[in-house]
Design an enzyme around this catalytic site. Sequence first.
Site, PDB file in Angstrom:
ATOM      1  CG  ASN A  89      19.954 -30.721 -23.875  1.00 43.29           C
ATOM      2  OD1 ASN A  89      18.843 -30.978 -24.328  1.00 43.29           O
ATOM      3  ND2 ASN A  89      20.142 -30.396 -22.608  1.00 43.29           N
ATOM      4  CG  HIS A 115      22.916 -36.582 -24.959  1.00 47.10           C
ATOM      5  ND1 HIS A 115      22.953 -35.256 -24.573  1.00 47.10           N
ATOM      6  CD2 HIS A 115      22.265 -37.247 -23.965  1.00 47.10           C
ATOM      7  CE1 HIS A 115      22.355 -35.130 -23.394  1.00 47.10           C
ATOM      8  NE2 HIS A 115      21.918 -36.319 -23.010  1.00 47.10           N
ATOM      9  CG  HIS A 188      24.483 -37.740 -19.186  1.00 50.61           C
ATOM     10  ND1 HIS A 188      23.688 -38.449 -18.316  1.00 50.61           N
ATOM     11  CD2 HIS A 188      23.643 -37.097 -20.031  1.00 50.61           C
ATOM     12  CE1 HIS A 188      22.414 -38.261 -18.632  1.00 50.61           C
ATOM     13  NE2 HIS A 188      22.355 -37.434 -19.668  1.00 50.61           N
ATOM     14  CD  GLU A 321      22.818 -33.962 -18.542  1.00 49.75           C
ATOM     15  OE1 GLU A 321      22.947 -33.932 -19.785  1.00 49.75           O
ATOM     16  OE2 GLU A 321      21.768 -34.322 -17.974  1.00 49.75           O
TER      17      GLU A 321
END
Length: 356
Positions: A89, A115, A188, A321
């Site tokens: 994130n 990420h 993911h 996620e």
Amino acid sequence: MSKPSLAFCILLGLVFLFGVDAESGKVGIYELRRGQFQIKLTNYGATIMSLMVPDRHGKLANIVLGFDSVDSYKNDTVYSGALIGRVANRIGGAHFTLNGKTYHLPANDGNNTLHGGPKGFSEVIWNVTSHKVDSHITFSYVSSDKEQGFPGKLKVVVTYMFFQTNKLIVKMKAKPIDKATPVNLAQHGYWNLRGHDSGDILSHTIQLFGSQITPVNEELIPTGEIKPVKGTPYDFLKPKEIASQIHKLPNGYDINYVVDENGNNSKHFRRVAVVKDSVSGRKMELWSNQPGVQFYTGNMLKDVKGKGGFIYHRFGALCLETQGFPDSVNHPNFPSQIVYPGQIYKHFMVYRFTAE
């Protein structure tokens, strides 16, 4: 989910080992098979490439968006099926302060880090440390000090494992060697229970066991607030079609839910979500030990050429996620994702697939 069996707990308690792969540095495609279930993975990004699952009539379909070749994953911009890290994130402003020192990270999402940075764990070659076709595959990676700006050397292991006849377990573990560091790994996968080449997921029904969200600003960075979903388009406490409320959100769903601790939880796992497709009858249930889950509806998918040449479009899949809260390094009121030497980060996911 009922209380995990002794055998299940033993599997999750497998010793945390770091092996050396004889094929270190090579990229390959690997399979796991059990009954009708078949999963393909690559050690590039520790990525799920496909997962074949039967529908109510026993017909198999791949329910994970992806590509035919590993080279396509190297050019992928939407993290298809990848293992995300060191920190999944967003990190606001591409920096954080830990133990009095400020760490500056490469910005790859406007002014923010997304990420793990431009070359996060989804963009590296993992070692294959163990592989049994009817059981599991384990990938390992050693992240160096200052890689993508993060402090300290970190050893990481992810295992994809079939359990019983219809469960997929993902075990993520990480061990800091010399410095405290933030760790927030995530899987993911892009899911479409009707089949990766069936169109959008707007008619899928979803139930999310999260009565709160962490609101975000225009850059999708959490404000630090935690707000209830009741009376908002984010309320999926009872099963609803995704299409039922998505029109109220011009950019679709891309938000972190605070996973409830309630009577559905075992000692170690929280029930996260149940997703159903009425056409195929497929159902996916998800449990995890993490406090949050990012619900994302593939808003950025646009003319992506996927498996078999099929073109993936907006809302062509959903992501769930499980994770620590986004930007937790900059919000002291969020559960900490800082892991110190001598500690081990542990993140477990359990998927159960059925058809009815």
